[in-house]
Design a protein around this motif. Sequence first.
Motif, PDB file in Angstrom:
ATOM      1  N   ARG A  49       0.809  -1.174   0.086  1.00  0.00           N
ATOM      2  CA  ARG A  49      -0.050  -0.101   0.088  1.00  0.00           C
ATOM      3  C   ARG A  49       0.856   1.091  -0.203  1.00  0.00           C
ATOM      4  NH1 ARG A  49      -2.626  -3.285   3.937  1.00  0.00           N
ATOM      5  NH2 ARG A  49      -1.686  -1.976   5.505  1.00  0.00           N
ATOM      6  N   ALA A  50       2.027   1.215   0.842  1.00  0.00           N
ATOM      7  CA  ALA A  50       3.018   2.319   0.645  1.00  0.00           C
ATOM      8  C   ALA A  50       3.594   2.529  -0.627  1.00  0.00           C
ATOM      9  CB  ALA A  50       4.034   2.053   1.800  1.00  0.00           C
ATOM     10  N   ALA A  51       3.838   1.447  -1.296  1.00  0.00           N
ATOM     11  CA  ALA A  51       4.303   1.597  -2.559  1.00  0.00           C
ATOM     12  C   ALA A  51       3.325   2.240  -3.477  1.00  0.00           C
ATOM     13  CB  ALA A  51       4.639   0.253  -3.139  1.00  0.00           C
ATOM     14  N   LEU A  52       2.140   1.944  -3.387  1.00  0.00           N
ATOM     15  CA  LEU A  52       1.052   2.907  -4.069  1.00  0.00           C
ATOM     16  C   LEU A  52       0.863   4.268  -3.939  1.00  0.00           C
ATOM     17  CD1 LEU A  52      -2.138   0.339  -3.707  1.00  0.00           C
ATOM     18  CD2 LEU A  52      -0.587   0.579  -5.691  1.00  0.00           C
ATOM     19  N   VAL A  53       1.478   4.740  -2.902  1.00  0.00           N
ATOM     20  CA  VAL A  53       1.389   6.022  -2.504  1.00  0.00           C
ATOM     21  C   VAL A  53       2.681   6.662  -3.146  1.00  0.00           C
ATOM     22  CG1 VAL A  53       1.788   7.808  -0.482  1.00  0.00           C
ATOM     23  CG2 VAL A  53       0.193   5.751  -0.122  1.00  0.00           C
ATOM     24  N   ALA A  97     -10.976  -5.722   4.856  1.00  0.00           N
ATOM     25  CA  ALA A  97     -10.766  -4.416   5.408  1.00  0.00           C
ATOM     26  C   ALA A  97      -9.005  -4.285   5.721  1.00  0.00           C
ATOM     27  CB  ALA A  97     -11.355  -4.335   6.706  1.00  0.00           C
ATOM     28  N   GLY A  98      -8.529  -5.238   6.318  1.00  0.00           N
ATOM     29  CA  GLY A  98      -7.182  -5.174   6.723  1.00  0.00           C
ATOM     30  C   GLY A  98      -6.185  -5.009   5.667  1.00  0.00           C
ATOM     31  N   ALA A  99      -6.522  -5.645   4.576  1.00  0.00           N
ATOM     32  CA  ALA A  99      -5.933  -5.453   3.011  1.00  0.00           C
ATOM     33  C   ALA A  99      -5.934  -4.176   2.744  1.00  0.00           C
ATOM     34  CB  ALA A  99      -6.315  -6.465   2.118  1.00  0.00           C
ATOM     35  N   GLY A 100      -6.944  -3.346   3.188  1.00  0.00           N
ATOM     36  CA  GLY A 100      -7.042  -1.851   2.632  1.00  0.00           C
ATOM     37  C   GLY A 100      -6.759  -0.678   3.457  1.00  0.00           C
ATOM     38  N   THR A 101      -6.183  -1.174   4.591  1.00  0.00           N
ATOM     39  CA  THR A 101      -5.980  -0.040   5.651  1.00  0.00           C
ATOM     40  C   THR A 101      -4.853   1.156   5.340  1.00  0.00           C
ATOM     41  OG1 THR A 101      -5.713  -1.888   7.234  1.00  0.00           O
ATOM     42  CG2 THR A 101      -4.835   0.174   7.995  1.00  0.00           C
ATOM     43  N   PRO A 102      -5.387   2.307   5.163  1.00  0.00           N
ATOM     44  CA  PRO A 102      -4.767   3.287   4.614  1.00  0.00           C
ATOM     45  C   PRO A 102      -3.347   3.598   5.392  1.00  0.00           C
ATOM     46  CG  PRO A 102      -7.145   3.909   5.060  1.00  0.00           C
ATOM     47  CD  PRO A 102      -6.739   2.819   5.615  1.00  0.00           C
ATOM     48  N   PRO A 103      -2.420   3.896   4.726  1.00  0.00           N
ATOM     49  CA  PRO A 103      -1.004   3.989   5.494  1.00  0.00           C
ATOM     50  C   PRO A 103      -0.795   5.368   5.808  1.00  0.00           C
ATOM     51  CG  PRO A 103      -0.696   4.075   3.048  1.00  0.00           C
ATOM     52  CD  PRO A 103      -2.052   3.847   3.307  1.00  0.00           C
ATOM     53  N   LEU A 104      -1.714   5.788   6.847  1.00  0.00           N
ATOM     54  CA  LEU A 104      -1.677   7.172   7.299  1.00  0.00           C
ATOM     55  C   LEU A 104      -0.336   7.513   8.065  1.00  0.00           C
ATOM     56  CD1 LEU A 104      -5.403   7.670   8.643  1.00  0.00           C
ATOM     57  CD2 LEU A 104      -4.284   8.306   6.466  1.00  0.00           C
ATOM     58  N   GLY A 105       0.235   6.803   9.024  1.00  0.00           N
ATOM     59  CA  GLY A 105       1.426   7.029   9.586  1.00  0.00           C
ATOM     60  C   GLY A 105       2.558   6.901   8.487  1.00  0.00           C
ATOM     61  N   PRO A 106       2.793   6.181   7.956  1.00  0.00           N
ATOM     62  CA  PRO A 106       3.933   6.264   6.695  1.00  0.00           C
ATOM     63  C   PRO A 106       3.905   7.518   5.924  1.00  0.00           C
ATOM     64  CG  PRO A 106       3.382   4.109   6.942  1.00  0.00           C
ATOM     65  CD  PRO A 106       2.418   4.657   7.506  1.00  0.00           C
ATOM     66  N   VAL A 107       2.635   7.940   5.453  1.00  0.00           N
ATOM     67  CA  VAL A 107       2.498   9.010   4.707  1.00  0.00           C
ATOM     68  C   VAL A 107       2.871  10.301   5.627  1.00  0.00           C
ATOM     69  CG1 VAL A 107       0.759  10.722   3.638  1.00  0.00           C
ATOM     70  CG2 VAL A 107       0.797   8.371   3.071  1.00  0.00           C
ATOM     71  N   ALA A 120       3.073  17.878  -7.023  1.00  0.00           N
ATOM     72  CA  ALA A 120       2.593  17.435  -8.366  1.00  0.00           C
ATOM     73  C   ALA A 120       2.603  15.979  -8.651  1.00  0.00           C
ATOM     74  CB  ALA A 120       3.614  18.176  -9.373  1.00  0.00           C
ATOM     75  N   GLY A 121       3.263  15.427  -7.931  1.00  0.00           N
ATOM     76  CA  GLY A 121       3.597  13.886  -8.133  1.00  0.00           C
ATOM     77  C   GLY A 121       3.576  13.114  -6.934  1.00  0.00           C
ATOM     78  N   PRO A 122       4.363  11.948  -6.883  1.00  0.00           N
ATOM     79  CA  PRO A 122       4.488  11.179  -5.550  1.00  0.00           C
ATOM     80  C   PRO A 122       4.810  11.923  -4.555  1.00  0.00           C
ATOM     81  CG  PRO A 122       5.348   9.958  -7.465  1.00  0.00           C
ATOM     82  CD  PRO A 122       5.164  11.214  -7.953  1.00  0.00           C
ATOM     83  N   ALA A 123       4.686  11.563  -3.249  1.00  0.00           N
ATOM     84  CA  ALA A 123       4.553  12.255  -2.011  1.00  0.00           C
ATOM     85  C   ALA A 123       6.382  11.916  -1.600  1.00  0.00           C
ATOM     86  CB  ALA A 123       3.805  11.876  -1.058  1.00  0.00           C
TER      87      ALA A 123
END
Length: 436
Positions: free
Chosen positions: A67-71, A115-125, A208-211
């Motif tokens: 999920r973090a890789a998607l971000v 649900a667990g598979a889609g937990t948003p990575p708020l901490g890493p972001v 503009a792009g990845p974070a």
Amino acid sequence: MTPSYRAVLRTPHAGRTFAAALLGRLSYGMVPLALLLAVRDATGSYPAAGTVLALFGLASVLLAPARAALVDRHGPRRVLPPLAAGYAGLLVLTACVTWRPGTPPPVIGALAVAAGAGTPPLGPVMRTLWRRLLPDRELLRRAYSLDTVAEELLFVSGPLLVGLLLAAARPAGLGGPAGPAAALVAGAVLVLAGALALAAAPPVRALAGPAAGPGPGAGAEAGNEAGGEVPGTQSADGGRPERRSVEGELRRAVLASTATGLALGALDLTVAAFAEQRGQAGAVAWVLAALSAGSAVGGLGYGALRWSAPHAARLRVLATGLGTALVAAGLAPDVPVLAAAVAVAGLFVSPLITTAYLLADEGAAPGARTRAGAWVNTAFNAGSAGGTASVGLLVGSVPPALCLALGAAPALLSGLAGLLHAGLRRPGAAEAVGLR
């Protein structure tokens, strides 16, 4: 700007962005207990509840780097809203099927895994955004310390909030499984509101792009503090360009985080066994509260002080300190002394995790910082689960002191081995111990 916690929060947009991330992350402190109670009340089975919670945790932890890789690839504005909407929707659906008894456990388990598979990575972001907000490395370290302490307090306050919601639900006629299901809905609302607010925060909108790219000047400062080469710079002898090994920095951070998780996972069950042997089972909460208090004090103190040693060196010292303190805690003669010793061990926890995040961040490629932080987080959670499972097989047949020592051994040995290796690498060290 004075490098203090106030300066961190007074940085433009930092306070609002941090508040949004904390709002969503409060859900992560609530959902595990709410899910456990909801499944237990809906099925009447503790084993079913434990299995569903374990599946939820595994899906959340093991897929965190993906999920973090998607971000990193698409940026938080594109990834967080759909992830949060899906996660919150599945929590609400889980609350609906557990509102009344009778739902088959496999159905609840499938929803929990999804649900667990889609937990948003708020901490890493948020940790990635700190680097963009704070190019000054002293402020960045304080921000990471503040973030780590706040996250730990959220995981302490989350279950308390579930308890308050259950107490408020009974007078409203929401007894039985309806109360925990309502807590699940509250967790869904929190994570959705926090994720949307974080995605709408100015630092995220400005991307503009990845974070995961560095803030102004951040890469050079991180490289200088680590005592290594900045990626893309020439070596001192004019040879080919050198790039600090991303794998090496991340490996150290992940191993340290895993060892910390193992130690703390073993600690929880060991404390319970220790207190029960002395007829003070109710004191477990106080001992674990002492750990959290010590961790908060240690984390805030670590961020407030200036350090000249590189992160890798600090990591070794902190791991050695944590392992030593936990081994000493196992020798406590009674619960009050154990609580005091555990509080001392807690002084090393937040600083160690903070340093692991910093080390992973400074060694990560510009497009992989969110993923690097997620790996550290995943390692800690996996280590914690492994420590709990391992000690669960031993507790009752092995003295608590030995359980604590075994749980602390990875942190202690890795710290001591790192210190010895670093000592031998110093100029003249080999000759001093008779090596050539």
